[in-house]
Design a protein around this motif. Structure first.
Motif, PDB file in Angstrom:
ATOM      1  N   UNK A  18       0.840  -1.227  -0.102  1.00 11.18           N
ATOM      2  CA  UNK A  18       0.047  -0.089  -0.222  1.00 11.18           C
ATOM      3  C   UNK A  18       1.070   1.160  -0.174  1.00 11.18           C
ATOM      4  N   UNK A  19       0.121   2.308  -0.722  1.00 16.46           N
ATOM      5  CA  UNK A  19       1.165   3.516  -0.516  1.00 16.46           C
ATOM      6  C   UNK A  19       0.664   4.377   0.594  1.00 16.46           C
ATOM      7  N   UNK A  20       1.372   5.520   0.733  1.00 11.82           N
ATOM      8  CA  UNK A  20       1.033   6.425   1.850  1.00 11.82           C
ATOM      9  C   UNK A  20      -0.411   6.896   1.833  1.00 11.82           C
ATOM     10  N   UNK A  27      -8.644   8.382   6.601  1.00 11.12           N
ATOM     11  CA  UNK A  27      -8.605   9.245   7.783  1.00 11.12           C
ATOM     12  C   UNK A  27      -8.515  10.649   7.394  1.00 11.12           C
ATOM     13  N   UNK A  28      -8.683  10.990   5.962  1.00 10.45           N
ATOM     14  CA  UNK A  28      -8.637  12.188   5.619  1.00 10.45           C
ATOM     15  C   UNK A  28      -7.379  13.091   5.935  1.00 10.45           C
ATOM     16  N   UNK A  33       1.590  13.347   6.894  1.00 10.34           N
ATOM     17  CA  UNK A  33       1.228  12.872   8.200  1.00 10.34           C
ATOM     18  C   UNK A  33       1.399  11.412   8.271  1.00 10.34           C
ATOM     19  N   UNK A  34       1.058  10.748   7.497  1.00 10.66           N
ATOM     20  CA  UNK A  34       1.400   9.144   7.500  1.00 10.66           C
ATOM     21  C   UNK A  34       3.114   8.963   7.644  1.00 10.66           C
ATOM     22  N   UNK A  35       3.662   9.373   6.831  1.00 10.74           N
ATOM     23  CA  UNK A  35       5.100   9.502   6.797  1.00 10.74           C
ATOM     24  C   UNK A  35       5.563   9.904   8.302  1.00 10.74           C
ATOM     25  N   UNK A  36       4.923  11.131   8.865  1.00 12.79           N
ATOM     26  CA  UNK A  36       5.482  11.493  10.255  1.00 12.79           C
ATOM     27  C   UNK A  36       5.061  10.505  11.237  1.00 12.79           C
TER      28      UNK A  36
END
Length: 249
Positions: A18-20, A27-28, A33-36
């Motif tokens: 899956x990609x970021x 979750x909008x 933010x996902x990487x963080x």
């Protein structure tokens, strides 16, 4: 989870890649933010392609789902601490953190009940022309004047001063605050716990408006309790998925 994959989108050794953006969309959130969250230890480390692209899996998706649910019930700091502990396999520590958060919710509920009980026992305060001096007020409550001075030093009561004698003068609002403090102290609350409650009485403009505030407070606590249940279900699902993961983390 570590390793190097050959190209973006190629299936990982833990399932669908899956990609970021795939995680973020649910979750909008932004992909950054996902990487963080991964960098912060909220998500387990992702495998990388030869080009350095992150490749997430359904396990990462469940981790993010769990974190978002925990935030709603426990707050960002607690949710972060729980996820970091789980991702380093310190499950007992994660559960202890959650236990502490539930204890805090219980304490907040007890505080609301204490305030409600104190309000029920308050009697209307009839204004006294010129106010009440510290001696008669202390005697009325069976307290020492030194106790009222201590509450004043803690910022809980703010009597004015008689301009001629310098004596403390308690008006009807001051007496109301003293009665409420007295009830809460009898219930075992510390001065540090009483202070914000008295501030709420003042901010609400009296006891009657505070009752509406307390209803809202109870509703928020109930919503928090329900959110904790959702977070617990998501965390349980994440723990089960981690246990079933076919590779070492």
């Amino acid at each position: 989870m570590s390793g190097t994959l050959s190209m973006p989108g190629e299936p990982s050794n833990e399932g669908e890649s899956m990609r970021p953006v795939d995680l973020a969309r649910e979750h909008g959130l932004s992909t950054q933010a996902v990487r963080n969250y991964e960098d912060a230890g909220v998500l387990p480390a992702a495998a990388r392609t030869a080009a350095g692209h992150r490749c997430y899996t359904p396990l990462h998706a469940q981790a993010l789902r769990t974190f978002v649910a925990l935030v709603r019930g426990h707050g960002h700091a607690t949710a972060t601490a729980v996820m970091r502990a789980v991702n380093r396999d310190a499950v007992d520590e994660a559960l202890r953190i959650i236990d502490d958060s539930h204890c805090q919710l219980g304490e907040d509920r007890r505080t609301v009940r204490a305030v409600e009980a104190a309000l029920r026992e308050l009697t209307p305060v009839a204004p006294v022309p010129g106010g009440t001096f510290i001696g008669p007020l202390a005697a009325r409550l069976g307290l020492r004047p030194a106790t009222l001075r201590k509450w004043e030093a803690a910022g809980l009561v703010r009597p004015s001063r008689d301009r001629r004698t310098g004596y403390r003068v308690y008006d009807a609002h001051d007496v109301r605050d003293v009665l409420l403090i007295h009830q809460l102290r009898r219930g075992g609350h510390l001065l540090a716990q009483v202070a914000p409650l008295i501030a709420q009485v003042r901010d609400a403009g009296g006891v009657a408006p505070l009752e509406a505030t307390l209803r809202g407070w109870r509703d928020r606590l109930s919503a928090r309790g329900r959110a904790m249940l959702v977070g617990a279900a998501q965390l349980d699902a994440y723990l089960r998925e981690r246990a079933a993961a076919p590779v070492s983390r």
